[in-house]
Enzyme design. Structure first.
Site, PDB file in Angstrom:
ATOM      1  N   ASP A 137      82.480  79.729  65.192  1.00 41.44           N
ATOM      2  CA  ASP A 137      81.601  80.707  65.824  1.00 41.44           C
ATOM      3  C   ASP A 137      82.450  81.454  66.847  1.00 41.44           C
ATOM      4  O   ASP A 137      82.695  80.953  67.946  1.00 41.44           O
ATOM      5  CB  ASP A 137      80.413  80.001  66.477  1.00 41.44           C
ATOM      6  CG  ASP A 137      79.512  80.976  67.229  1.00 41.44           C
ATOM      7  OD1 ASP A 137      79.892  82.161  67.368  1.00 41.44           O
ATOM      8  OD2 ASP A 137      78.437  80.545  67.688  1.00 41.44           O
ATOM      9  N   TYR A 148      76.580  76.710  71.778  1.00 37.42           N
ATOM     10  CA  TYR A 148      75.440  77.581  71.493  1.00 37.42           C
ATOM     11  C   TYR A 148      75.788  78.472  70.309  1.00 37.42           C
ATOM     12  O   TYR A 148      76.868  79.058  70.264  1.00 37.42           O
ATOM     13  CB  TYR A 148      75.118  78.445  72.719  1.00 37.42           C
ATOM     14  CG  TYR A 148      73.938  79.376  72.534  1.00 37.42           C
ATOM     15  CD1 TYR A 148      72.643  78.863  72.414  1.00 37.42           C
ATOM     16  CD2 TYR A 148      74.109  80.756  72.491  1.00 37.42           C
ATOM     17  CE1 TYR A 148      71.550  79.715  72.254  1.00 37.42           C
ATOM     18  CE2 TYR A 148      73.022  81.615  72.340  1.00 37.42           C
ATOM     19  CZ  TYR A 148      71.750  81.092  72.221  1.00 37.42           C
ATOM     20  OH  TYR A 148      70.670  81.936  72.064  1.00 37.42           O
ATOM     21  N   LYS A 179      78.920  90.225  70.048  1.00 35.54           N
ATOM     22  CA  LYS A 179      79.472  90.675  71.333  1.00 35.54           C
ATOM     23  C   LYS A 179      80.534  91.775  71.177  1.00 35.54           C
ATOM     24  O   LYS A 179      80.172  92.892  70.842  1.00 35.54           O
ATOM     25  CB  LYS A 179      79.936  89.472  72.143  1.00 35.54           C
ATOM     26  CG  LYS A 179      78.724  88.527  72.360  1.00 35.54           C
ATOM     27  CD  LYS A 179      78.876  87.448  73.375  1.00 35.54           C
ATOM     28  CE  LYS A 179      77.533  86.816  73.656  1.00 35.54           C
ATOM     29  NZ  LYS A 179      77.349  85.450  73.229  1.00 35.54           N
TER      30      LYS A 179
END
Ligand SMILES: *Cc1c(COP(=O)(O)O)cnc(C)c1O
Length: 426
Positions: A239, A144, A267
């Site tokens: 990522d 994702y 995050k």
């Protein structure tokens, strides 16, 4: 435990917010029941609207690595807020957090801040396309990278296939530029690159996959991708929205000793405020506007409250030399405890873990990619989820999610959790 007030609040939310939530994973679609509404949180614990205390293993899907309402971050945000919350002009703190991030992460000279992991990945891919003058990208099934169009692509069949959109609204025109590979399958990536010679701008990957449950790269996989990228003039994008500042100070690049060309963050880097970032070498990053031709912008990018939270978070991580050792030990303890219970109770399972990312799959076969991640028994998972919830332990409401361990957890919390797992299966 009672969830009366949560249920009421959810019913009200559903009237005015699609599905009652502002991000789908918060709904309990795959486990049933209604989502729990949080009132407040401190350290390792959530307190919900019905007054229940829950031990939190999601931690806002990663950011709260030092626990909720971490005092230095809270103070930094309060002090900043008093001085104005947004200017749309440069501020000194942006350079401070940029310099600190660059000093912590290998192979990056420059970094640009955005407002989410989605934005970071979307921008990194645009930059890679601009820099290489190529249009296609390779992504891995089950990884994702946020919800921008290029990433919402589903597998077709056949060894080399053009993706088809897996959300209405994503055009075939966009989908045809995203090529899908199997995670941990270097041969598959090589085949795709050879069939699209000179056309692939970038390979984007979660260096430890965390969005199909936790799936580590097998030995040599990331190194192999690096070599393939070098051979094909393709950029390698890590990522690290999930792994950055979580697996090590320098993230997965440091942990595995593999260099990426562009790295995306989110995050943890925002300390719980909306922050994303992407970074790389001078020559790539200077391809961005206003120095270069690739456009990327944001009214609230580098927002002072977000930067204050992020800077304080990174400083705390940087100065705590024992943090990653403690996280490793706590998570390994949890892993051993849960494994022992599941073995004693004869429950089929596989536990995958890298540092403070861990997930439990209810199937005994090895989990290496998206297909094998789907083998797990979802009925057992539902029982596990709701059983733990009843014991006051909150894990992600889907078997395709990773647990994020926070340093605020004590060994008593971990023992309590292991014991709760035992109760659920007794
Ligand atoms: C969470 C996540 C994203 C998206 O970040 P948002 O801030 O939710 O947009 C991208 N990549 C990975 C690996 C993630 O875990």
């Amino acid at each position: 435990m009672l969830y009366q007030r949560s249920s009421q609040l959810f019913a009200e939310a559903e009237k005015v917010i699609p599905g009652g939530v502002n991000s789908p994973v918060r709904a309990f679609k795959s486990v049933g029941g209604t989502p729990i509404f949080v009132k407040e949180a401190k350290g390792a614990y959530l307190y919900d609207e019905d007054g229940n205390r829950l031990i939190d293993y999601i931690n806002s899907w990663g950011p709260m690595i030092l626990g909720h309402a971490y005092e230095p971050v809270v103070q930094a945000v309060i002090e900043k807020a008093k001085k104005g919350t947004s200017f749309g002009m440069p501020t000194e703190i942006e350079t401070e957090i940029a310099s600190l991030a660059i000093s912590m992460v290998p192979n990056i000279d420059k970094i640009r801040f955005v407002n989410s992991g989605t934005e970071a990945c979307m921008s990194a891919v645009r930059l890679a396309r601009g820099f290489t003058s190529r249009e296609k990208i390779i992504k891995f099934k089950g990884c994702y990278h946020g919800h921008s169009d290029s990433f919402l692509i589903q597998a077709g069949s056949g060894a080399v296939t053009f993706g088809a959109p897996n959300s209405p609204g994503v055009t075939m025109g966009t989908a045809k530029d995203t090529l899908l590979a199997n995670y941990n399958d270097l041969g598959h990536v090589q085949e795709i690159l050879e069939n699209n010679r000179g056309e692939v701008a970038a390979i984007i990957i979660e260096p430890v996959a965390g969005n199909m449950g936790c799936v580590p790269p097998i030995k040599g996989f990331l190194e192999g991708l690096r070599a393939l990228c070098d051979a094909h003039g393709t950029l390698l994008i890590f990522d690290e929205v999930m792994t950055g500042f979580r697996l090590a100070r320098g993230g997965a690049q440091e942990l595995f000793g593999v260099k990426a060309d562009l790295i995306t963050f989110g995050k943890v880097i925002g300390g719980g405020l909306p922050v994303g970032a992407f970074a790389g070498r001078h020559e790539i990053m200077d391809y961005l506007a206003p120095v270069g031709p690739v456009y990327q912008a944001g009214t609230l990018s580098g927002n002072p409250l977000a930067m204050a939270a992020g800077l304080t978070m990174l400083k705390s991580i940087e100065s705590d030399l024992e943090l990653f050792r403690r996280l490793e030990e706590k998570t390994a303890y949890l892993e051993r405890g849960i494994r022992k219970v599941l073995m004693d109770r004869n429950i089929e399972h596989t536990i995958n873990r890298v540092g403070s990312m861990i997930s439990v799959f209810f199937d005994e076969r090895e989990v290496l990619d998206f297909e094998t991640a789907g083998y797990g028994n979802n009925d057992t998972f539902k029982k596990f989820f709701h059983g733990l919830l009843a014991e006051g332990v909150y894990i992600a409401p889907s078997s395709y999610e990773t647990w994020f361990i926070t340093d605020a957890l004590t060994y008593e919390d971990l023992d309590y959790t292991i014991n709760a797992v035992n109760k659920v299966f007794s």
